[in-house]
Write an enzyme that holds these catalytic residues in place. Structure first.
Site, PDB file in Angstrom:
ATOM      1  CG  ASP A 166      -1.706  -1.251   1.425  1.00 53.37           C
ATOM      2  OD1 ASP A 166      -2.136  -1.831   0.416  1.00 53.37           O
ATOM      3  OD2 ASP A 166      -1.910  -1.658   2.592  1.00 53.37           O
ATOM      4  CD  GLU A 189      -8.993  -2.859  -0.992  1.00 53.34           C
ATOM      5  OE1 GLU A 189      -9.470  -2.950   0.155  1.00 53.34           O
ATOM      6  OE2 GLU A 189      -8.215  -3.708  -1.465  1.00 53.34           O
TER       7      GLU A 189
HETATM    8  O1  FUB Z   1      -3.259  -3.581   3.464  1.00 53.08           O
HETATM    9  C1  FUB Z   1      -4.561  -3.857   3.883  1.00 53.08           C
HETATM   10  C2  FUB Z   1      -5.543  -3.516   2.828  1.00 53.08           C
HETATM   11  O2  FUB Z   1      -5.301  -4.291   1.667  1.00 53.08           O
HETATM   12  C3  FUB Z   1      -5.498  -2.095   2.331  1.00 53.08           C
HETATM   13  O3  FUB Z   1      -6.060  -1.170   3.192  1.00 53.08           O
HETATM   14  C4  FUB Z   1      -6.193  -2.250   1.048  1.00 53.08           C
HETATM   15  O4  FUB Z   1      -6.097  -1.164   0.182  1.00 53.08           O
HETATM   16  C5  FUB Z   1      -5.543  -3.494   0.504  1.00 53.08           C
HETATM   17  O5  FUB Z   1      -4.325  -3.221  -0.113  1.00 53.08           O
END
Ligand code: FUB
Length: 371
Positions: free
Chosen positions: A64, A274
């Site tokens: 991320d 997301e």
């Molecule tokens: O790293 C945990 C979660 O997985 C992140 O918040 C999302 O964007 C995905 O990458």
């Protein structure tokens, strides 16, 4: 199927890393990794697989990546993936991260420095569990680290921590930002100096539990809109001048197709899942995001930081691993995408960050990258 599992793309590479992979370097104990970013396909040792770029750091697992240039230097604010033995499940419990390490480099392709622990859940007064994808900003002579974390009621909120240094250590505010929800904060400062936060993620990110405006713990993930209903959008709000609060009510961001209609929940190749990111180029606002269970990074453009944003295409095809998450930053007149995959571990929850150059089309859009 666990929604963090992607059998078609999760190729199991043997875990060939030392115990240092999960070590916690103490704050201030910088360590350097001499890995090279490259746009030339790299053949991963022994697997015969080709990757567009190499992991930026191999000593710890990172994911991320939110990249920024502060004072001419590149800083990367990633999640710090660790092995906790949590079984994989639909809530993403196996992403049980506990601290952040900040990385820096003087140039793309240069040495990467790991600056050690910058913030730990044990120092966050309201902490429950799971430090997910962070972002950072600089204003008023202060560096701000924004982070999603479940509170003691197991509800994801966005917290903020401050430091006089881009690499921390950061001191967390006593409470999460009022009105904040879900995950994946992305903080964007416009050319007029106003700063906005985009946030949200469905499934494990809990966005579907906020449909009534209040958190509804009773709703399982299936309570997201039905396939023919309009998809949930990310949320956003302008930040106050002290960067510690929202200055306006949280709003939903609309992402529409080329026909001007909002995407439906069943349109999983286009709808927001997301990992939102905002950048501005030639006076246009580019909102890019992950489509989650279809594993694409997509982008949409608009004339205002509030949107609506019109879908333009795929920024990056699926990486190895379930999640796909990115940031976009200009360095020395070129545009780069920071992203992650699971080259080092072959495990969805033990990821490694990478960078590669973006190619702009004449209209400002992007050529699709094959990672
Ligand atoms: O790293 C945990 C979660 O997985 C992140 O918040 C999302 O964007 C995905 O990458």
């Amino acid at each position: 199927m666990s929604h963090f599992l992607k059998p078609a793309l999760s190729v199991l590479v043997p875990l060939a890393l030392c115990s240092a992979c999960q070590s916690n370097t103490p704050a201030g104990a910088d360590s350097e990794a001499s890995t090279q970013a490259t746009t030339v396909p790299a053949d991963s040792a022994g697997t015969g697989k080709k990757y567009l770029a190499k992991p930026l750091i191999k000593e710890i697992y990172t994911a991320d990546p939110s990249a920024h240039v502060f004072n001419g230097k590149i800083y990367i604010y990633p999640s710090h993936d660790i092995e906790t033995g949590m079984p994989e499940n639909d809530n993403g419990d196996h992403f049980a991260m506990r601290d952040y390490h900040i990385l820096s480099m003087d140039s793309i392709g240069g040495k990467v420095t790991d600056h050690g622990v910058a913030l730990d859940t044990k120092d966050i007064p309201w902490a429950g569990r799971q430090l997910w994808a962070p972002d950072a900003a600089f204003k008023n002579g202060t560096y701000y680290l924004y982070f999603p974390l479940k509170d003691k009621q197991d509800i994801f909120r966005i917290g903020v921590a401050t430091s006089s240094s881009p690499t921390g250590p950061f001191k967390a505010q006593p409470k999460p930002i009022e009105g904040s929800l879900s995950i994946d904060p992305a903080v964007f400062t416009d050319t007029d100096g106003k700063t906005y936060m985009y946030m949200g993620g469905i499934w494990g990110g809990q966005l579907q539990r906020w449909r009534t405006g209040k958190y509804d713990a009773s709703k399982p993930k299936e309570q997201e809109p039905g396939p023919t209903e309009v998809a949930l959008g990310p949320k956003m709000a302008r930040l106050s001048s002290d960067m510690l609060r929202f200055d306006e009510p949280v709003k939903e961001v609309q992402i529409v197709g080329q026909d001007g209609k909002p995407f439906l929940s069943g349109d999983t190749k286009h709808r927001f899942f997301e990992g939102g990111w905002m950048h501005k180029y030639n006076n246009k606002y580019y909102f890019s995001y992950s489509t989650g269970d279809t594993h694409l990074l997509a982008y949409a453009t608009g004339d205002s930081p509030y949107g609506p944003f019109t879908y333009q295409g795929v920024l990056m095809n699926p990486v190895e691993g379930w999640t796909t998450h990115h940031s976009i930053v200009e360095v020395g007149g070129k545009w780069y995408i920071f992203y992650h995959d699971t080259e080092l571990s072959g495990k969805t929850w033990l990821r490694n960050v990478k960078v590669t150059e973006l190619k702009r089309k004449p209209d400002g859009g992007f050529e699709t990258i094959n990672p």
